[in-house]
Design a protein around this motif. Structure first.
Motif, PDB file in Angstrom:
ATOM      1  N   ILE A   1       0.859  -1.178   0.000  1.00 30.46           N
ATOM      2  CA  ILE A   1       0.000   0.000   0.000  1.00 30.46           C
ATOM      3  C   ILE A   1       0.896   1.229   0.000  1.00 30.46           C
ATOM      4  O   ILE A   1       1.851   1.307   0.784  1.00 30.46           O
ATOM      5  N   ALA A   2       0.618   2.179  -0.879  1.00 26.93           N
ATOM      6  CA  ALA A   2       1.418   3.396  -0.924  1.00 26.93           C
ATOM      7  C   ALA A   2       0.867   4.408   0.063  1.00 26.93           C
ATOM      8  O   ALA A   2      -0.339   4.626   0.128  1.00 26.93           O
ATOM      9  N   THR A   3       1.761   5.004   0.868  1.00 28.63           N
ATOM     10  CA  THR A   3       1.377   6.059   1.790  1.00 28.63           C
ATOM     11  C   THR A   3       1.852   7.365   1.189  1.00 28.63           C
ATOM     12  O   THR A   3       3.012   7.737   1.333  1.00 28.63           O
ATOM     13  N   GLY A   4       0.987   8.040   0.480  1.00 32.21           N
ATOM     14  CA  GLY A   4       1.385   9.305  -0.116  1.00 32.21           C
ATOM     15  C   GLY A   4       1.147  10.444   0.849  1.00 32.21           C
ATOM     16  O   GLY A   4       0.784  10.218   2.001  1.00 32.21           O
ATOM     17  N   CYS A   5       1.362  11.673   0.380  1.00 33.73           N
ATOM     18  CA  CYS A   5       1.086  12.775   1.283  1.00 33.73           C
ATOM     19  C   CYS A   5      -0.288  13.365   1.015  1.00 33.73           C
ATOM     20  O   CYS A   5      -0.756  14.205   1.766  1.00 33.73           O
TER      21      CYS A   5
ATOM     22  N   GLY B   1       1.044  27.829   0.253  1.00 34.41           N
ATOM     23  CA  GLY B   1       2.215  28.637  -0.027  1.00 34.41           C
ATOM     24  C   GLY B   1       3.461  28.156   0.703  1.00 34.41           C
ATOM     25  O   GLY B   1       4.111  28.924   1.383  1.00 34.41           O
ATOM     26  N   GLY B   2       3.779  26.901   0.555  1.00 35.77           N
ATOM     27  CA  GLY B   2       4.995  26.359   1.159  1.00 35.77           C
ATOM     28  C   GLY B   2       4.787  26.014   2.619  1.00 35.77           C
ATOM     29  O   GLY B   2       3.799  25.410   2.973  1.00 35.77           O
ATOM     30  N   GLY B   3       5.709  26.418   3.473  1.00 34.92           N
ATOM     31  CA  GLY B   3       5.615  26.052   4.881  1.00 34.92           C
ATOM     32  C   GLY B   3       6.246  24.693   5.110  1.00 34.92           C
ATOM     33  O   GLY B   3       7.021  24.208   4.297  1.00 34.92           O
ATOM     34  N   ALA B   4       5.874  24.063   6.231  1.00 32.13           N
ATOM     35  CA  ALA B   4       6.470  22.778   6.583  1.00 32.13           C
ATOM     36  C   ALA B   4       5.989  21.706   5.604  1.00 32.13           C
ATOM     37  O   ALA B   4       4.852  21.751   5.145  1.00 32.13           O
ATOM     38  N   PRO B   5       6.833  20.747   5.229  1.00 29.67           N
ATOM     39  CA  PRO B   5       6.386  19.669   4.336  1.00 29.67           C
ATOM     40  C   PRO B   5       5.301  18.846   5.013  1.00 29.67           C
ATOM     41  O   PRO B   5       5.401  18.544   6.199  1.00 29.67           O
ATOM     42  N   PRO B   6       4.246  18.500   4.295  1.00 24.82           N
ATOM     43  CA  PRO B   6       3.160  17.737   4.912  1.00 24.82           C
ATOM     44  C   PRO B   6       3.608  16.310   5.228  1.00 24.82           C
ATOM     45  O   PRO B   6       4.368  15.714   4.457  1.00 24.82           O
ATOM     46  N   PRO B   7       3.152  15.762   6.338  1.00 28.25           N
ATOM     47  CA  PRO B   7       3.499  14.374   6.673  1.00 28.25           C
ATOM     48  C   PRO B   7       2.710  13.398   5.808  1.00 28.25           C
ATOM     49  O   PRO B   7       1.691  13.768   5.224  1.00 28.25           O
ATOM     50  N   SER B   8       3.192  12.166   5.733  1.00 32.23           N
ATOM     51  CA  SER B   8       2.483  11.149   4.957  1.00 32.23           C
ATOM     52  C   SER B   8       1.226  10.720   5.705  1.00 32.23           C
ATOM     53  O   SER B   8       1.142  10.846   6.921  1.00 32.23           O
ATOM     54  N   LEU B   9       0.279  10.176   4.960  1.00 29.37           N
ATOM     55  CA  LEU B   9      -0.999   9.775   5.548  1.00 29.37           C
ATOM     56  C   LEU B   9      -0.919   8.350   6.088  1.00 29.37           C
ATOM     57  O   LEU B   9      -1.580   7.444   5.581  1.00 29.37           O
ATOM     58  N   LEU B  10      -0.114   8.175   7.117  1.00 32.07           N
ATOM     59  CA  LEU B  10       0.078   6.838   7.683  1.00 32.07           C
ATOM     60  C   LEU B  10      -1.239   6.273   8.203  1.00 32.07           C
ATOM     61  O   LEU B  10      -1.511   5.083   8.074  1.00 32.07           O
ATOM     62  N   SER B  11      -2.084   7.133   8.788  1.00 32.71           N
ATOM     63  CA  SER B  11      -3.342   6.636   9.360  1.00 32.71           C
ATOM     64  C   SER B  11      -4.202   5.996   8.279  1.00 32.71           C
ATOM     65  O   SER B  11      -4.839   4.972   8.513  1.00 32.71           O
ATOM     66  N   GLY B  12      -4.199   6.585   7.079  1.00 32.81           N
ATOM     67  CA  GLY B  12      -5.004   6.034   6.001  1.00 32.81           C
ATOM     68  C   GLY B  12      -4.500   4.685   5.553  1.00 32.81           C
ATOM     69  O   GLY B  12      -5.279   3.732   5.419  1.00 32.81           O
ATOM     70  N   SER B  13      -3.194   4.569   5.354  1.00 31.80           N
ATOM     71  CA  SER B  13      -2.697   3.293   4.844  1.00 31.80           C
ATOM     72  C   SER B  13      -2.791   2.213   5.920  1.00 31.80           C
ATOM     73  O   SER B  13      -3.051   1.052   5.609  1.00 31.80           O
ATOM     74  N   LEU B  14      -2.651   2.593   7.201  1.00 31.94           N
ATOM     75  CA  LEU B  14      -2.824   1.599   8.265  1.00 31.94           C
ATOM     76  C   LEU B  14      -4.271   1.112   8.296  1.00 31.94           C
ATOM     77  O   LEU B  14      -4.523  -0.095   8.444  1.00 31.94           O
TER      78      LEU B  14
ATOM     79  N   ALA C   1       8.206  12.484   8.984  1.00 33.80           N
ATOM     80  CA  ALA C   1       7.932  12.665  10.410  1.00 33.80           C
ATOM     81  C   ALA C   1       6.461  12.436  10.715  1.00 33.80           C
ATOM     82  O   ALA C   1       5.625  12.410   9.820  1.00 33.80           O
ATOM     83  N   ASP C   2       6.141  12.266  12.002  1.00 34.29           N
ATOM     84  CA  ASP C   2       4.768  12.039  12.436  1.00 34.29           C
ATOM     85  C   ASP C   2       3.905  13.264  12.170  1.00 34.29           C
ATOM     86  O   ASP C   2       4.360  14.394  12.318  1.00 34.29           O
ATOM     87  N   GLY C   3       2.667  13.032  11.810  1.00 36.38           N
ATOM     88  CA  GLY C   3       1.712  14.128  11.660  1.00 36.38           C
ATOM     89  C   GLY C   3       0.819  14.194  12.885  1.00 36.38           C
ATOM     90  O   GLY C   3      -0.002  13.312  13.079  1.00 36.38           O
ATOM     91  N   PRO C   4       0.987  15.207  13.728  1.00 38.15           N
ATOM     92  CA  PRO C   4       0.241  15.235  14.999  1.00 38.15           C
ATOM     93  C   PRO C   4      -1.271  15.156  14.802  1.00 38.15           C
ATOM     94  O   PRO C   4      -1.977  14.609  15.638  1.00 38.15           O
ATOM     95  N   GLU C   5      -1.785  15.680  13.667  1.00 35.34           N
ATOM     96  CA  GLU C   5      -3.238  15.682  13.499  1.00 35.34           C
ATOM     97  C   GLU C   5      -3.783  14.279  13.251  1.00 35.34           C
ATOM     98  O   GLU C   5      -4.981  14.048  13.330  1.00 35.34           O
ATOM     99  N   GLN C   6      -2.874  13.328  12.974  1.00 38.05           N
ATOM    100  CA  GLN C   6      -3.339  11.956  12.753  1.00 38.05           C
ATOM    101  C   GLN C   6      -3.328  11.130  14.034  1.00 38.05           C
ATOM    102  O   GLN C   6      -3.599   9.937  14.004  1.00 38.05           O
ATOM    103  N   TYR C   7      -2.995  11.766  15.155  1.00 40.60           N
ATOM    104  CA  TYR C   7      -2.759  11.010  16.381  1.00 40.60           C
ATOM    105  C   TYR C   7      -3.926  10.091  16.731  1.00 40.60           C
ATOM    106  O   TYR C   7      -3.753   8.886  16.927  1.00 40.60           O
ATOM    107  N   VAL C   8      -5.147  10.649  16.796  1.00 40.11           N
ATOM    108  CA  VAL C   8      -6.299   9.846  17.221  1.00 40.11           C
ATOM    109  C   VAL C   8      -6.539   8.697  16.246  1.00 40.11           C
ATOM    110  O   VAL C   8      -6.757   7.548  16.655  1.00 40.11           O
ATOM    111  N   ALA C   9      -6.445   8.992  14.942  1.00 42.74           N
ATOM    112  CA  ALA C   9      -6.701   7.955  13.942  1.00 42.74           C
ATOM    113  C   ALA C   9      -5.663   6.848  14.021  1.00 42.74           C
ATOM    114  O   ALA C   9      -5.992   5.660  13.938  1.00 42.74           O
TER     115      ALA C   9
END
Lengths: 422, 297
Positions: free
Chosen positions: B60-64, B116-129, B158-166
């Protein structure tokens, strides 16, 4: 294949797989008439032939009804839930519990269901506590005090499963009342009574005790195994609990497990409070220290209280030295899905699929199983109202009952940002 | 002969679900090229399939911006496209990966313009899990005899804090159905999510120190099936960070206050819960009367 059949004979008595365990002592033809009502699972098809009922659709319909009921109560009630619960389970072990209308006896069935319930309860309410009380010979007896370890409760109950004498509701309530009055105000006080008897043999006025329970804000729920009794109904109505009578074993199981998810927090029942808690770190696997719970030196796998630095073996617990509640963050996270439940999926009707066939996908988004039934006709499926992905019925049940995530919403960034913004 | 496979099934036939981090923001800044990483992974997947004819591999691919199934060794669609020059594993997986990466990039465009740039988005680990767990449930449903499932997370971003609950929900669901989550984390700092995932589900967490020998790590640590793990000395966890971060300042704390209603974590005492709105120290519904308030003040 031979292996699997022989295993139950070798003493796998606890093996819950019913058809295997039954196969050991009943012949197949006996079993058919004693246990399954096999004639009920047949239906006639168009050409008049008998075939087994397609049970998946029925199961799923039942499940969806349950889900909708849950969703509607969740919508009306506030999202606040009583997540910190102090629950006493009162098991009636009077002589009525030896009745054999449930096989092998009410007592054995209760034992099994309570065990399953305790495991499920701690899985869903990691910060809660359970205590066990038994009624026997007209006397209530405290089997285990309030505690957070499922194993110790189950062990205590299994060792004490024998019944005699009369049941006394008042004695049990008085005993529980004494214990529950000591717990902190933020905790939800609950009693779950599994009542086999059809009478109660009390030393005083039971109505007074019920009023006392009401005053102490203890939610009393009763599950009857015999017939409905006025006093049980009165008790549960007065204290805000539920009363139900089990029809058979599977119904009993359903009724008992209904009490596992946290009830909605009733405003005046418990005061909201900030509780001071510690998050100990797990020590490296090779460290040696003396733990306070067993009072002996142990290697590895302990946690250190952040306030007084003593070692404890298990979480969650209360520090023996300084009294700080010690938990780990996963314990808290285990409860979060009660607060952020996922929406029920919409059923995809056959007609709408034909109309808009372009957005009908042929595979379940979750498990990649084909959604087409035989003959390449679209089978039953559901769709998430947020991300519009389609799922098979099995995934629907799994997602709502165990996973608590929608794989579709989780795997698309845009919907993700919407949910976090809410 | 027919009894042999069923015995094999009970022991060491594996269903390995691999989640592959394809986050372009991570790989473009990382010292180790994605193509080389992929060649190690493909060799590893082939060796899993070689270990037993009954082994099954799902990627399964975990994209961003999205997640998708790349490859399923049990699916019949694969075998049709074998061209002879390349085995189906490579051709299908690489083809699907290209399609996926292009699609993922398409989804990224409006977002990048907006943010407009900013921090690179984390991968969607919660989705692929979540997808991996759904797939594994299907294997459980297939009957009493099924391969032993496990999940391997190949993660770099790196970890995406907003995915913590999922992610925690996925971890508990995996624990409930006894599916171990192994994790091979190649990023620079340890991933607290994956450490917890592996610890709670009884899997292995490992951060390989030398990426050149990645295949060696894969084959010695993550290729072992669940049955033979009992006989091996696999890398032990070096301690898991179970500390929580508070909701108010996002700081990691080892002592704090927890709201009794919604279990939100705060690092200092508040009068009102910012998550559920409960007022502390009094019954929730009672609007405090003026005399009450005076007495408290």
């Amino acid at each position: 294949m031979n292996n699997t059949v022989k295993r139950p004979l070798n003493g796998g008595v606890e093996d819950d797989d019913e058809d295997e365990a039954d196969g050991a002592d009943l012949e197949a033809w006996e079993r058919t008439y004693a246990e399954d009502r096999s004639w009920e699972s047949l239906q006639e098809d168009e050409s008049g032939l008998l075939r087994p009922i397609d049970t998946t659709a029925i199961h799923h319909a039942q499940y969806r009804r349950r889900l909708r009921a849950l969703a509607s109560t969740a919508a009306t009630a506030r999202i606040q839930k009583g997540l910190i619960r102090y629950l006493y389970i009162v098991v009636d072990l009077s002589k009525a519990a030896s009745e054999t209308d449930l096989k092998p006896s009410r007592m054995a069935v209760i034992g099994r269901q309570v065990e399953a319930f305790i495991r499920e309860f701690f899985d869903q309410n990691p910060l809660s506590h359970i205590g066990l009380v038994t009624i026997k010979d007209g006397i209530a007896h405290c089997l285990t005090e309030l505690g957070g370890s499922p194993e110790s409760h189950i062990k205590a109950l299994m060792g004490k499963l024998e019944c005699s004498g009369d049941a006394s509701l008042q004695n049990a309530l008085e005993l529980v009342l004494g214990y529950l009055n000591q717990i902190p105000s933020y905790g939800h006080r609950e009693v779950l009574i599994l009542y086999s008897a059809l009478s109660t043999c009390d030393p005083g006025d039971l109505m007074e005790t019920i009023q006392k329970c009401k005053k102490s804000k203890i939610r009393c729920s009763v599950i009857g195994l015999a017939a409905e009794m006025f006093i049980c109904k009165h008790l549960s109505q007065e204290t805000g609990g539920t009363y139900s009578v089990a029809l058979d074993e599977s119904h009993l199981k359903e009724l008992v497990l209904e009490h596992a998810p946290p009830p909605p927090a009733i405003a005046e029942y418990a005061t909201a409070n900030l509780i001071k808690m510690g998050f100990p770190q797990r020590a490296a696997e090779s460290a040696v220290a003396i733990c306070t719970c067993h009072e002996e030196a142990r290697t590895g796998g302990g946690y250190t209280c952040p306030r007084c630095k003593v070692r404890v073996c298990e979480l969650p617990t209360e520090c023996r030295i300084c009294g700080l509640t010690l938990i780990s963050s996963p314990h808290l996270a285990r409860s979060y899905h009660h607060l952020f439940p996922i929406v029920p999926f919409d059923e995809v009707s056959q007609t709408s699929q034909n109309g808009s066939s372009h957005n009908f996908s042929s595979d379940c988004f979750g498990c990649q199983q084909s959604l087409l039934s035989q003959g390449n006709k679209p089978g039953l499926s559901v769709t998430c109202p947020k991300c519009k992905q389609q799922f098979c019925l099995d995934c629907d049940i799994y997602i709502h009952e165990s996973l608590h995530n929608c794989p579709g919403c989780e795997s698309f960034r845009h919907s993700n940002s919407v949910t976090t913004a809410q | 002969m027919p009894s042999a496979p069923s015995k094999l099934y009970s022991d060491d036939v594996s269903l390995l679900v691999v989640t592959l981090d394809t986050n372009p923001f991570f790989w473009s800044t990382f010292s180790f090229p994605f193509s080389e990483f992929l060649s190690h992974v493909l060799a590893f997947l082939n060796s899993i399939l070689l270990l037993s004819q009954l082994n099954q591999v799902v990627v399964i691919a975990t994209g961003c911006n999205s997640c998708t199934y790349l490859y399923d060794s049990s699916s019949d669609k694969n075998h049709g496209s074998t061209t002879g020059s390349m085995p189906s594993l490579y051709s299908d997986l690489l083809h699907n990966l290209e399609v996926f990466l292009a699609g993922d990039q398409q989804l990224a465009k409006p977002r990048v313009n907006a943010a407009g740039g900013g921090a690179p988005p984390p991968s969607l680990l919660s989705g692929s899990l979540s997808m991996a767990l759904c797939y594994i449930q299907r294997a459980f449903r297939s009957g009493p005899i099924h391969p032993q499932p496990r999940i391997l997370c190949l993660q770099g971003s790196a970890d995406g804090p907003e995915q913590y609950v999922a992610i925690m929900n996925s971890i508990f669901s995996a624990q409930h159905s006894t599916v171990p989550i192994d994790s091979c984390y190649i990023g620079s700092n340890n991933s607290a999510f994956l450490q917890q995932a592996s610890y709670i589900t009884g899997g292995i967490y490992y951060r390989p120190p030398h990426l050149d020998g990645l295949f060696q790590y894969f084959s010695t640590v993550f290729a072992t099936d669940l049955h033979s793990r009992a006989f091996l000395r696999l890398p032990k966890s070096v301690g898991v960070d179970f500390r929580a971060s508070c909701f108010c300042h996002k700081q990691t704390i080892d002592m704090g206050y927890v709201c009794s209603v919604c279990l939100s974590i705060f690092c200092e005492h508040h009068d009102k819960c910012s998550t559920c709105g409960s007022v502390f120290g009094q019954a929730q519904s009672n609007v405090p009367s003026s005399t009450d308030r005076k007495r408290k003040a």
